[in-house]
Design a protein around this motif. Structure first.
Motif, PDB file in Angstrom:
ATOM      1  N   UNK A  96      22.876  -5.929  -3.445  1.00 53.88           N
ATOM      2  CA  UNK A  96      23.926  -5.603  -2.473  1.00 53.88           C
ATOM      3  C   UNK A  96      24.517  -4.218  -2.760  1.00 53.88           C
ATOM      4  N   UNK A  97      24.867  -3.962  -4.019  1.00 55.38           N
ATOM      5  CA  UNK A  97      25.483  -2.678  -4.362  1.00 55.38           C
ATOM      6  C   UNK A  97      24.477  -1.538  -4.213  1.00 55.38           C
ATOM      7  N   UNK A  98      23.224  -1.765  -4.621  1.00 57.49           N
ATOM      8  CA  UNK A  98      22.204  -0.733  -4.476  1.00 57.49           C
ATOM      9  C   UNK A  98      21.930  -0.382  -3.029  1.00 57.49           C
ATOM     10  N   UNK A  99      21.870  -1.381  -2.153  1.00 59.93           N
ATOM     11  CA  UNK A  99      21.636  -1.118  -0.735  1.00 59.93           C
ATOM     12  C   UNK A  99      22.833  -0.401  -0.108  1.00 59.93           C
ATOM     13  N   UNK A 100      24.019  -0.775  -0.510  1.00 60.06           N
ATOM     14  CA  UNK A 100      25.214  -0.102   0.012  1.00 60.06           C
ATOM     15  C   UNK A 100      25.223   1.370  -0.388  1.00 60.06           C
ATOM     16  N   UNK A 101      24.864   1.643  -1.627  1.00 63.20           N
ATOM     17  CA  UNK A 101      24.787   3.029  -2.095  1.00 63.20           C
ATOM     18  C   UNK A 101      23.700   3.812  -1.349  1.00 63.20           C
ATOM     19  N   UNK A 102      22.566   3.178  -1.120  1.00 69.33           N
ATOM     20  CA  UNK A 102      21.464   3.862  -0.432  1.00 69.33           C
ATOM     21  C   UNK A 102      21.880   4.260   0.983  1.00 69.33           C
ATOM     22  N   UNK A 103      22.550   3.360   1.687  1.00 69.04           N
ATOM     23  CA  UNK A 103      22.974   3.674   3.050  1.00 69.04           C
ATOM     24  C   UNK A 103      24.040   4.766   3.062  1.00 69.04           C
ATOM     25  N   UNK A 104      24.962   4.717   2.101  1.00 69.18           N
ATOM     26  CA  UNK A 104      25.997   5.752   2.036  1.00 69.18           C
ATOM     27  C   UNK A 104      25.381   7.111   1.739  1.00 69.18           C
ATOM     28  N   UNK A 105      24.391   7.143   0.837  1.00 70.19           N
ATOM     29  CA  UNK A 105      23.736   8.409   0.511  1.00 70.19           C
ATOM     30  C   UNK A 105      22.966   8.949   1.711  1.00 70.19           C
ATOM     31  N   UNK A 106      22.343   8.085   2.465  1.00 66.54           N
ATOM     32  CA  UNK A 106      21.623   8.531   3.655  1.00 66.54           C
ATOM     33  C   UNK A 106      22.566   9.083   4.707  1.00 66.54           C
ATOM     34  N   UNK A 107      23.709   8.419   4.898  1.00 66.36           N
ATOM     35  CA  UNK A 107      24.691   8.927   5.868  1.00 66.36           C
ATOM     36  C   UNK A 107      25.216  10.286   5.444  1.00 66.36           C
ATOM     37  N   UNK A 108      25.517  10.427   4.157  1.00 63.00           N
ATOM     38  CA  UNK A 108      26.019  11.707   3.662  1.00 63.00           C
ATOM     39  C   UNK A 108      24.987  12.811   3.838  1.00 63.00           C
ATOM     40  N   UNK A 109      23.736  12.531   3.494  1.00 65.58           N
ATOM     41  CA  UNK A 109      22.689  13.539   3.641  1.00 65.58           C
ATOM     42  C   UNK A 109      22.489  13.913   5.108  1.00 65.58           C
ATOM     43  N   UNK A 110      22.560  12.925   5.999  1.00 69.56           N
ATOM     44  CA  UNK A 110      22.390  13.210   7.428  1.00 69.56           C
ATOM     45  C   UNK A 110      23.538  14.048   7.975  1.00 69.56           C
ATOM     46  N   UNK A 111      24.775  13.709   7.579  1.00 71.60           N
ATOM     47  CA  UNK A 111      25.928  14.474   8.053  1.00 71.60           C
ATOM     48  C   UNK A 111      25.898  15.905   7.533  1.00 71.60           C
ATOM     49  N   UNK A 112      25.571  16.063   6.241  1.00 69.26           N
ATOM     50  CA  UNK A 112      25.537  17.406   5.675  1.00 69.26           C
ATOM     51  C   UNK A 112      24.422  18.237   6.290  1.00 69.26           C
ATOM     52  N   UNK A 113      23.305  17.602   6.636  1.00 72.41           N
ATOM     53  CA  UNK A 113      22.214  18.338   7.271  1.00 72.41           C
ATOM     54  C   UNK A 113      22.633  18.856   8.644  1.00 72.41           C
ATOM     55  N   UNK A 114      23.364  18.036   9.407  1.00 68.42           N
ATOM     56  CA  UNK A 114      23.826  18.492  10.722  1.00 68.42           C
ATOM     57  C   UNK A 114      24.884  19.579  10.593  1.00 68.42           C
ATOM     58  N   UNK A 115      25.757  19.462   9.597  1.00 70.85           N
ATOM     59  CA  UNK A 115      26.776  20.488   9.393  1.00 70.85           C
ATOM     60  C   UNK A 115      26.161  21.800   8.901  1.00 70.85           C
ATOM     61  N   UNK A 116      25.096  21.696   8.113  1.00 67.43           N
ATOM     62  CA  UNK A 116      24.454  22.897   7.578  1.00 67.43           C
ATOM     63  C   UNK A 116      23.828  23.748   8.673  1.00 67.43           C
ATOM     64  N   UNK A 117      23.553  23.169   9.828  1.00 70.91           N
ATOM     65  CA  UNK A 117      23.016  23.954  10.937  1.00 70.91           C
ATOM     66  C   UNK A 117      24.042  24.977  11.420  1.00 70.91           C
ATOM     67  N   UNK A 118      25.345  24.673  11.220  1.00 70.08           N
ATOM     68  CA  UNK A 118      26.390  25.591  11.640  1.00 70.08           C
ATOM     69  C   UNK A 118      26.707  26.602  10.550  1.00 70.08           C
ATOM     70  N   UNK A 119      26.963  26.112   9.323  1.00 72.21           N
ATOM     71  CA  UNK A 119      27.336  26.985   8.210  1.00 72.21           C
ATOM     72  C   UNK A 119      26.585  26.550   6.958  1.00 72.21           C
ATOM     73  N   UNK A 120      25.382  27.071   6.756  1.00 67.19           N
ATOM     74  CA  UNK A 120      24.583  26.654   5.590  1.00 67.19           C
ATOM     75  C   UNK A 120      25.279  26.909   4.264  1.00 67.19           C
ATOM     76  N   UNK A 121      26.112  27.971   4.181  1.00 66.02           N
ATOM     77  CA  UNK A 121      26.735  28.281   2.900  1.00 66.02           C
ATOM     78  C   UNK A 121      27.805  27.267   2.517  1.00 66.02           C
ATOM     79  N   UNK A 122      28.326  26.524   3.478  1.00 63.66           N
ATOM     80  CA  UNK A 122      29.347  25.524   3.175  1.00 63.66           C
ATOM     81  C   UNK A 122      28.758  24.166   2.833  1.00 63.66           C
TER      82      UNK A 122
END
Length: 330
Positions: free
Chosen positions: A251-277
């Motif tokens: 349960x904890x491992x799956x929760x962490x995996x989903x949170x990490x995927x959401x974070x990576x996806x959000x940061x990838x979309x934000x990096x399209x605007x300002x890669x340095x941030x």
């Protein structure tokens, strides 16, 4: 609840010019004061170097007199307090030596890169209102009150220039997080974790990480209580004969995996605007390396010793997590 409030106060939801919602970590006094101390040392060094260069220039050109010496100090002071910070923020896109050392960056209120006008305004306000000679201690105290009282961690220069200071470095890792055992990976991917609150998940993670230092029967009782609480808020039920430690880890491992995927996806979309941030982050690793259908005898290589298989069931056979009936989703 306190943890949630602290998290909300340390982050800011920004809306860019493209109407994209950005989440950034605001820099507070704890990180900005050390950065300021480093910048002060750097500015003092620049000031003395400029004074020596100007005095040498006036001496070589035979223009050296009392007036030229005073002019050297004034010119060096203006260049150090206004020119130097302005050029540093422009050339480094919002970072001075102190902010670079502390992993901070100055950005616009909407999260965009700082401009020359904002850099100059910020430096000018700092030199005239926050560095007023004899009233240095008083104005620094006022500036600290403004900084700590601002919801977005703004000092007076930030308010006038329309800027904020954020943490520029990648977020810290989660530390040791249990991975989902391979035999439960397919089942874990179907879990409905919406009913699992942050405090309960954090308690289960800490329990798995520190189980080696817990004594019996307290370790078994705590593990059983956590598994019971989680099973009451997570669906579907675990497969038959699932050990207690494996259920918690899955349960904890799956929760962490989903949170990490959401974070990576959000940061990838934000990096399209300002890669340095938003520098790219490595993709989260998939859990488990054991063959399908078997549980490893040492499920967490290199990590703390978890509950042994069947330990929870032996301690409290009347409420075995493998036989619990999770709550039906609403």
């Amino acid at each position: 609840m306190r943890q949630g409030r602290d998290s909300a106060e340390s982050t800011a939801g920004l809306v860019s010019g493209e109407a994209v919602h950005l989440e950034v970590r605001l820099a507070r006094a704890g990180s900005r004061v050390p950065a300021l101390m480093i910048d002060i040392v750097a500015q003092l060094m620049v000031f003395f170097v400029l004074v020596l260069l100007l005095l040498a220039f006036f001496g070589i050109t035979r223009l050296g007199d009392a007036a030229s010496s005073q002019a050297s100090y004034i010119i060096a002071l203006v260049l150090t307090t206004v020119g130097y910070p302005t050029l540093m923020l422009v050339l480094t896109r919002g970072r001075s030596l102190g902010k670079l050392a502390m992993g901070l960056r100055v950005v616009r209120d909407d999260g965009g890169p700082i401009t020359l006008r904002q850099s100059f305004t910020r430096a000018l306000v700092g030199a005239t209102l926050e560095w007023p000679g004899m009233l240095l201690i008083v104005n620094w105290a006022v500036s600290l009150v403004v900084l700590t009282g601002s919801p977005r961690g703004k000092r007076l220069a930030d308010v006038v220039a329309g800027t904020i200071v954020i943490h520029d470095r990648s977020p810290e890792g989660w530390g040791w997080v249990p991975t989902t055992p391979a035999p439960l990976a397919r089942w874990a991917s179907t879990l409905d974790l919406t009913g699992l609150d942050d405090e309960l998940a954090l308690a289960a993670r800490h329990f798995l990480a520190r189980s080696r230092g817990l004594r019996e029967p307290y370790r078994t009782r705590l593990g059983h209580a956590l598994a019971s609480d989680i099973a009451a808020s997570v669906t579907p039920a675990a497969p038959a004969d699932t050990p207690g430690w494996a259920y918690l880890a899955a349960v904890i491992g799956e929760r962490h995996r989903r949170a990490a995927q959401r974070l990576a996806r959000d940061r990838a979309s934000h990096a399209l605007l300002w890669p340095e941030l938003f520098p790219p982050m490595p993709a989260p690793a998939l859990a488990g390396a054991a063959p399908q259908g078997t549980f490893p005898s040492a499920p967490f290589p290199g990590g703390p010793a978890p509950l042994i298989p069947g330990q929870i069931a032996q301690a409290a056979p009347a409420v075995d997590p493998r036989s619990l009936r999770p709550a039906t989703p609403v």
